[in-house]
Design a protein around this motif. Structure first.
Motif, PDB file in Angstrom:
ATOM      1  N   GLU A 110     -84.445  21.668  11.937  1.00  0.00           N
ATOM      2  CA  GLU A 110     -83.972  22.595  13.052  1.00  0.00           C
ATOM      3  C   GLU A 110     -83.917  21.641  14.363  1.00  0.00           C
ATOM      4  OE1 GLU A 110     -87.015  26.334  14.739  1.00  0.00           O
ATOM      5  OE2 GLU A 110     -86.753  25.619  12.846  1.00  0.00           O
ATOM      6  N   ARG A 114     -80.519  22.194  17.593  1.00  0.00           N
ATOM      7  CA  ARG A 114     -81.063  22.713  18.571  1.00  0.00           C
ATOM      8  C   ARG A 114     -80.416  21.581  19.560  1.00  0.00           C
ATOM      9  NH1 ARG A 114     -86.482  24.623  17.213  1.00  0.00           N
ATOM     10  NH2 ARG A 114     -87.289  22.290  17.063  1.00  0.00           N
ATOM     11  N   LYS A 129     -79.917  28.732  27.181  1.00  0.00           N
ATOM     12  CA  LYS A 129     -81.014  29.383  26.965  1.00  0.00           C
ATOM     13  C   LYS A 129     -80.611  30.784  25.873  1.00  0.00           C
ATOM     14  CE  LYS A 129     -80.619  32.373  31.786  1.00  0.00           C
ATOM     15  NZ  LYS A 129     -80.863  32.497  32.443  1.00  0.00           N
ATOM     16  N   PRO A 133     -81.171  28.980  21.174  1.00  0.00           N
ATOM     17  CA  PRO A 133     -81.846  29.629  20.003  1.00  0.00           C
ATOM     18  C   PRO A 133     -81.063  30.621  19.259  1.00  0.00           C
ATOM     19  CG  PRO A 133     -82.087  30.814  22.145  1.00  0.00           C
ATOM     20  CD  PRO A 133     -81.642  29.300  22.400  1.00  0.00           C
ATOM     21  N   THR A 136     -79.223  28.210  16.697  1.00  0.00           N
ATOM     22  CA  THR A 136     -80.489  27.831  15.713  1.00  0.00           C
ATOM     23  C   THR A 136     -80.355  28.678  14.614  1.00  0.00           C
ATOM     24  OG1 THR A 136     -81.436  25.994  16.860  1.00  0.00           O
ATOM     25  CG2 THR A 136     -82.744  26.596  15.798  1.00  0.00           C
ATOM     26  N   THR A 137     -81.165  29.928  14.892  1.00  0.00           N
ATOM     27  CA  THR A 137     -81.676  31.110  14.393  1.00  0.00           C
ATOM     28  C   THR A 137     -80.511  31.133  13.097  1.00  0.00           C
ATOM     29  OG1 THR A 137     -82.599  32.001  15.827  1.00  0.00           O
ATOM     30  CG2 THR A 137     -82.098  33.704  13.877  1.00  0.00           C
TER      31      THR A 137
END
Length: 239
Positions: A110, A114, A129, A133, A136-137
């Motif tokens: 993970e 990122r 920002k 995320p 990465t999800t």
């Protein structure tokens, strides 16, 4: 030649009319005929075509993507697709034959995802920002942030076609965020690797794809809201 960017919901033009004629030729129902307006009737007809092509779930939403549109043109012999001028393709479109299938030796995990996501945001102009995320999800859900050689789906409906140099059917979804080669080629980001196994290249193509397909803003502020698979607060859903 039909431009993918012209065949969008709410638009009225000759490219839409051409696609409507192709849908009708395929037996899809458009009660008003080939009017040139992409409205609800055309969306329903296009969804029926996507289902017939094997798309399921969120992929069968009635909104053209490069793969389904190119297939429609080929099946009816009425048009070819010009994806060169899709506004979000990063200026790096590849021919399908230019897609490679080498393992770049990228890191897994993970934290690595990122880092790669931040680089993809930098290359595509998305604000980290929002983009980091979200990407990465997607990577966690699509490939478990796994080692590159495991980032290929050989069991879903895309797993077809002649064998590629990596030993898997050419159309398999590949990479951290699972791009099929034709989508990777159409939305390839200039300056990135030509293999979807490269995490930055795969994530960059994903950013360009979701901007076009889901109308995600340039900044990415609505990325998770528009793409459920990118939202850790909602259940997984293919994109």
């Amino acid at each position: 030649m039909v431009a993918l960017s012209n065949v969008q919901f709410g638009k009225r033009n000759e490219d839409v009319r051409t696609v409507q004629k192709a849908l009708i030729k395929r037996g899809r129902d458009i009660p008003d005929g080939a009017t040139g307006l992409f409205g609800e009737q055309t969306r329903a007809a296009y969804r029926a075509e996507q289902l017939a092509q094997g798309f399921t779930g969120a992929d069968a939403d009635g909104l053209p993507g490069p793969t389904s549109l190119a297939t429609l043109g080929r099946l009816t012999d009425l048009f070819r697709v010009d994806v060169e001028h899709v506004s979000a393709n990063g200026g790096g479109r590849l021919a399908l034959a230019q897609v490679s299938f080498t393992d770049p030796g990228d890191e897994s995990g993970e934290e690595a995802m990122r880092r790669y996501a931040r680089k993809a945001c930098e290359l595509t102009g998305m604000e980290p920002k929002f983009g980091v995320p979200a990407l990465t999800t997607i990577a966690k859900r699509e490939s478990a942030c796994n080692h590159p050689r495991f980032r290929v789906n050989t069991t879903d409906t895309n797993a077809r076609g002649p064998k590629a140099p990596d030993g898997h059917p050419r159309n398999c979804s590949r990479g951290a965020t699972q791009c099929i080669p034709s989508t990777f080629a159409a939305y390839h980001q200039a300056g990135t690797a030509t293999t979807p196994y490269d995490v930055v290249a795969c994530m960059s193509a994903t950013i360009n794809y979701v901007r076009d397909r889901y109308h995600v803003s340039r900044s990415g502020s609505d990325f998770a809201a528009r793409v459920q698979q990118a939202d850790p607060q909602r259940s997984p859903r293919g994109y």
